[in-house]
Design an enzyme around this catalytic site. Structure first.
Site, PDB file in Angstrom:
ATOM      1  CB  SER A  83      -0.901   0.026   1.239  1.00  0.00           C
ATOM      2  OG  SER A  83      -1.552   1.274   1.365  1.00  0.00           O
TER       3      SER A  83
ATOM      4  CE1 TYR B  50      -4.456  -2.299   5.455  1.00  0.00           C
ATOM      5  CE2 TYR B  50      -3.458  -0.310   4.564  1.00  0.00           C
ATOM      6  CZ  TYR B  50      -4.157  -1.486   4.373  1.00  0.00           C
ATOM      7  OH  TYR B  50      -4.541  -1.853   3.110  1.00  0.00           O
TER       8      TYR B  50
END
Length: 250
Positions: A145, A158
């Site tokens: 990501s 995350y």
């Protein structure tokens, strides 16, 4: 494994029932791969994806799997994949988010996200590599990501998990290259998914304004990059991070 051919190349997509995983499974099927997809909880969505693949002439199966449960991952590979299918591609897409500010984040929220997003990818890669090294061929693609590259407030867990995937990618690429196994990562930016659909209008506009191309990406944008990395056209690419982010950079 009645639905799959033991000789034809197969691709395994974790978290393949919806969003980026679903788009990737469909795209890999169109590229000629049989599909094994896993899902954590939404059996109906997984079966719908499998049905779409079969309706278009492809072959697919779905299995319930929590990739954060290492023994369950090992058991699935042992019972359903090893010596039964020609596993050519693994896409480590399964992931969760448990957002929260650092000062308020509980240990469980941090550890669970890393367990699924990072440790899960490690265990799946290890089990896939055991098969691929014997065949002396394989493609492992990790879905990282943009926040693993630049960070994001409220997503320390995350961001850490997705940054860890980049390190895992680079290390595994060096280890497995001698067996003609490439390992790469795709780092999506802000993509139209269930997560971004839940954003309020103000936050959504702010995200779009930060993207040079002035739009959110689509799951298909990410899937196209995965298909390229899984193809023979990417045979000399390994240990790389392909950013699919509309021009966002750390």
């Amino acid at each position: 494994m009645d639905w799959l051919d033991g000789e034809a190349p197969a691709a395994m997509v974790t978290g393949g029932s919806r969003g980026i995983g679903k788009a990737t499974a469909l795209a890999l099927s169109r590229a000629g791969f049989q599909i094994i997809l896993t899902y954590a909880s939404r059996a109906d969505e997984a079966e719908k994806t499998v049905g779409e693949i079969r309706a278009s002439g492809g072959k697919a199966m779905a299995f319930a799997l929590d990739v954060g449960d290492a023994p369950a991952v090992e058991a699935l590979f042992a019972s359903e994949i090893k010596d039964k299918i020609n596993l050519a591609v693994l896409v480590n897409n399964a992931g969760i988010a448990r957002d929260g500010l650092l000062l308020r984040m509980k240990d469980e929220a941090f550890e669970r996200v890393l367990s699924v997003n990072l440790t899960g990818a490690f265990v799946c890669s290890r089990e896939a590599a055991k098969i691929m090294t014997k065949k002396r061929f394989g493609r492992i693609i990790n879905i990282s990501s943009v926040v693993g590259q630049m960070g994001n407030a409220g997503q320390s867990n995350y961001s850490a998990s997705k940054a860890g995937l980049i390190g895992l990618t680079k290390a595994c690429a060096r280890e497995l290259a001698s067996r003609d196994i490439t390992v790469n990562a795709v780092a999506p930016g802000f993509i139209e998914t269930d997560m971004t659909a839940a954003l309020d209008d103000k936050t959504r506009r702010a995200y779009i304004e930060s993207i040079p191309l002035k739009r959110l990406g689509t799951a298909e944008d990410v899937a196209n990059a995965v298909v390229f990395l899984a193809s023979d056209k990417a045979s000399y690419i390994t240990g790389q991070v392909i950013a699919v982010n509309g021009g966002m950079y750390a």
